[in-house]
Scaffold this active site. Sequence first.
Site, PDB file in Angstrom:
ATOM      1  N   HIS A  17     -18.115   6.664 -19.728  1.00 16.08           N
ATOM      2  CA  HIS A  17     -17.282   5.656 -19.074  1.00 16.08           C
ATOM      3  C   HIS A  17     -18.185   4.721 -18.274  1.00 16.08           C
ATOM      4  O   HIS A  17     -19.412   4.862 -18.276  1.00 16.08           O
ATOM      5  CB  HIS A  17     -16.169   6.286 -18.234  1.00 16.08           C
ATOM      6  CG  HIS A  17     -16.641   7.204 -17.132  1.00 16.08           C
ATOM      7  ND1 HIS A  17     -17.507   6.806 -16.137  1.00 16.08           N
ATOM      8  CD2 HIS A  17     -16.366   8.509 -16.878  1.00 16.08           C
ATOM      9  CE1 HIS A  17     -17.733   7.799 -15.319  1.00 16.08           C
ATOM     10  NE2 HIS A  17     -17.068   8.859 -15.753  1.00 16.08           N
ATOM     11  N   HIS A  20     -21.013   6.115 -16.034  1.00 14.35           N
ATOM     12  CA  HIS A  20     -22.242   6.526 -16.731  1.00 14.35           C
ATOM     13  C   HIS A  20     -23.036   5.285 -17.139  1.00 14.35           C
ATOM     14  O   HIS A  20     -24.256   5.238 -17.013  1.00 14.35           O
ATOM     15  CB  HIS A  20     -21.923   7.319 -18.002  1.00 14.35           C
ATOM     16  CG  HIS A  20     -21.049   8.520 -17.788  1.00 14.35           C
ATOM     17  ND1 HIS A  20     -19.790   8.604 -18.311  1.00 14.35           N
ATOM     18  CD2 HIS A  20     -21.263   9.673 -17.116  1.00 14.35           C
ATOM     19  CE1 HIS A  20     -19.257   9.781 -17.980  1.00 14.35           C
ATOM     20  NE2 HIS A  20     -20.126  10.441 -17.239  1.00 14.35           N
ATOM     21  N   CYS A 127     -17.173  27.212  -9.265  1.00 16.36           N
ATOM     22  CA  CYS A 127     -16.336  26.139  -9.822  1.00 16.36           C
ATOM     23  C   CYS A 127     -17.006  25.595 -11.071  1.00 16.36           C
ATOM     24  O   CYS A 127     -18.154  25.149 -11.014  1.00 16.36           O
ATOM     25  CB  CYS A 127     -16.123  25.010  -8.814  1.00 16.36           C
ATOM     26  SG  CYS A 127     -15.272  23.595  -9.571  1.00 16.36           S
ATOM     27  N   CYS A 130     -17.918  21.822 -10.799  1.00 20.26           N
ATOM     28  CA  CYS A 130     -19.163  21.574 -10.064  1.00 20.26           C
ATOM     29  C   CYS A 130     -20.357  22.249 -10.735  1.00 20.26           C
ATOM     30  O   CYS A 130     -21.484  21.871 -10.477  1.00 20.26           O
ATOM     31  CB  CYS A 130     -19.081  22.094  -8.634  1.00 20.26           C
ATOM     32  SG  CYS A 130     -17.822  21.338  -7.601  1.00 20.26           S
ATOM     33  N   CYS A 144     -11.266  24.291  -5.264  1.00 17.02           N
ATOM     34  CA  CYS A 144     -12.432  23.422  -5.074  1.00 17.02           C
ATOM     35  C   CYS A 144     -11.929  22.079  -4.565  1.00 17.02           C
ATOM     36  O   CYS A 144     -11.038  21.486  -5.167  1.00 17.02           O
ATOM     37  CB  CYS A 144     -13.174  23.229  -6.397  1.00 17.02           C
ATOM     38  SG  CYS A 144     -14.276  21.805  -6.373  1.00 17.02           S
ATOM     39  N   HIS A 147     -12.565  19.300  -7.395  1.00 20.95           N
ATOM     40  CA  HIS A 147     -11.895  19.413  -8.692  1.00 20.95           C
ATOM     41  C   HIS A 147     -10.471  19.945  -8.612  1.00 20.95           C
ATOM     42  O   HIS A 147      -9.785  20.006  -9.611  1.00 20.95           O
ATOM     43  CB  HIS A 147     -12.739  20.269  -9.639  1.00 20.95           C
ATOM     44  CG  HIS A 147     -14.049  19.633  -9.960  1.00 20.95           C
ATOM     45  ND1 HIS A 147     -15.207  19.921  -9.271  1.00 20.95           N
ATOM     46  CD2 HIS A 147     -14.366  18.678 -10.857  1.00 20.95           C
ATOM     47  CE1 HIS A 147     -16.192  19.176  -9.752  1.00 20.95           C
ATOM     48  NE2 HIS A 147     -15.717  18.417 -10.705  1.00 20.95           N
ATOM     49  N   LYS A 295     -10.297   5.886  -7.396  1.00 23.04           N
ATOM     50  CA  LYS A 295     -11.298   6.778  -7.944  1.00 23.04           C
ATOM     51  C   LYS A 295     -11.057   6.954  -9.448  1.00 23.04           C
ATOM     52  O   LYS A 295      -9.921   7.057  -9.880  1.00 23.04           O
ATOM     53  CB  LYS A 295     -11.193   8.139  -7.235  1.00 23.04           C
ATOM     54  CG  LYS A 295     -12.446   8.941  -7.375  1.00 23.04           C
ATOM     55  CD  LYS A 295     -12.369  10.265  -6.632  1.00 23.04           C
ATOM     56  CE  LYS A 295     -13.564  11.084  -7.085  1.00 23.04           C
ATOM     57  NZ  LYS A 295     -13.391  12.446  -7.343  1.00 23.04           N
ATOM     58  N   LYS A 298     -10.027  11.690 -14.815  1.00 23.67           N
ATOM     59  CA  LYS A 298      -9.379  12.004 -16.073  1.00 23.67           C
ATOM     60  C   LYS A 298      -7.871  12.039 -15.903  1.00 23.67           C
ATOM     61  O   LYS A 298      -7.130  11.558 -16.738  1.00 23.67           O
ATOM     62  CB  LYS A 298      -9.880  13.364 -16.578  1.00 23.67           C
ATOM     63  CG  LYS A 298     -10.738  13.238 -17.809  1.00 23.67           C
ATOM     64  CD  LYS A 298     -11.088  14.596 -18.343  1.00 23.67           C
ATOM     65  CE  LYS A 298     -11.571  14.460 -19.789  1.00 23.67           C
ATOM     66  NZ  LYS A 298     -12.024  15.716 -20.346  1.00 23.67           N
TER      67      LYS A 298
END
Length: 508
Positions: A17, A20, A127, A130, A144, A147, A295, A298
């Site tokens: 995305h 990256h 996690c 992570c 977490c 996440h 933010k 997904k």
Amino acid sequence: MKYYLTTPIYYVNDKPHIGHAYCTIVSDILAQYHRLRGEDVFFLTGIDENSLKNIESAEKLGMGDRIQEYLDMQASIWQETWDSLGITNSDFIRTTESRHKKGVAKFWKRVEQQGDIYKGEYEGFYCIGCEEFIRPTDLVDGLCPIHKREPQKLLERNYFFSAQNYRERLLDHIEKNPDFIQPVSRRNEVINYIRDHFEDISISRQTMKWGIPVPDDPEQVIYVWFDALINYLTGIGYGWDDELFVRYWPADLHLVGKEIIKFHCALWPAMLMSAGIPLPARVFAHGFLTIDGQKMSKSLGNAIDPLEIAKVHGIDALRYFLLREVPFGGDGDFSNERFSQRYESDLSKGVGNFVSRVLAMAEKAESSLLKLDPGLRRDDKESGVQERVRETWQEYEEAFDRTRPDEALEAVWYLISFGDKYIEEKKPWAIHKEDKEEYTRIMDTLLELVRQVSILIYPFMPETALKIWRQLNIEDAQKGLYVAKLKEWRAVPIATIERGEALFPQSK
Ligand SMILES: [Zn+2]
């Protein structure tokens, strides 16, 4: 002079995305800049294939029994994305490659010989998001905090790395090398982490079915971060090509996202110290990109495909936007609206208009006059153009030295607006008929200014630079020349011009 820089190796549980792409594009710009300086550049990117996240994704697609096939498929998607975005990486490392596994085994053994690996029992919350154990005090309602998922409770007999042995040496290194961690705002965060929380770390997993086996104990696989970080060595030959490795290590720059800074500035240097390998010169952490102020995630489904964005206004426009809009090291926002605004104001009406305006006016000067008698070129100094160019190069190179390509780009745009002002001041169109000599002199200065701008923008917008070189007929003359020569005033004479299409056409 060599320059070795890396991106993180990305998890391939999804396609790339814009976040990256941001990191990879900035790395590419730095690589292009150092090549322009004539340095021997090695630019490494790649993918982390041994993460649990990848396995979960394969399972979701019903490919749980064909994980390598899934990884190969994902690897092609990532490689093709970078190719389509014109990324000039020197190599692409995959952590399932045998060259990587060989290097990891060699590294493990060195750390083991050093006495820094021992067996112990570990109980904790892990996690998968992570890929890290989480302290119980950091859990929020048992989840977490990043996440929002429940960590696994693990009790295993694992191998441990004696990270604590390196705490003082690490703190000492950070203190003595103020450039090691950048930006400075990240430095204290890392120092506090090392001082208060840096403990021996479990570096193997008993129950994992995917990963690199521990040498001499195939019942265990190596912890994914311990394995992944070593890619920076194996990507340049560690364990399989000593000559290549010696040529490029230590890395000049690891570019990483801020969320993984402590792995790179604590665990990684401690591992290298243990293995007796010199540390990288610099780790730079960039910020996060939000999408329309939100933010990227997904679950929100708001991830943006960089290829879709590049289709709208081209790759160079995307590169420009990300560097101009996001202060490097800080957070930034991406929105289509803002992208289009920047395109219009900075590219179409900015550099695009400046170049086409100068070339259109220069065409009016008789071509013979473009070969001006050097004695008539006094105008350069009087107008301060040459001086401004010299100052721009200075600001530009200093900004790159500080790993602030965004500031280098800003200096270039300041020069372009200076050029626009110069045109407004001189009003060449008003004297075109009466004073041909003066007109030519002004055009001569402006054409050189365009050439200078084209060199300055090259690392950021290589396609655009190439288009300008073709319009000025200097592509061949500049071949094989590096910054030290190219930035000299009139290093390459412009004898004829051939106007091409608009660099950044106005959108309809
Ligand atoms: Zn997590």
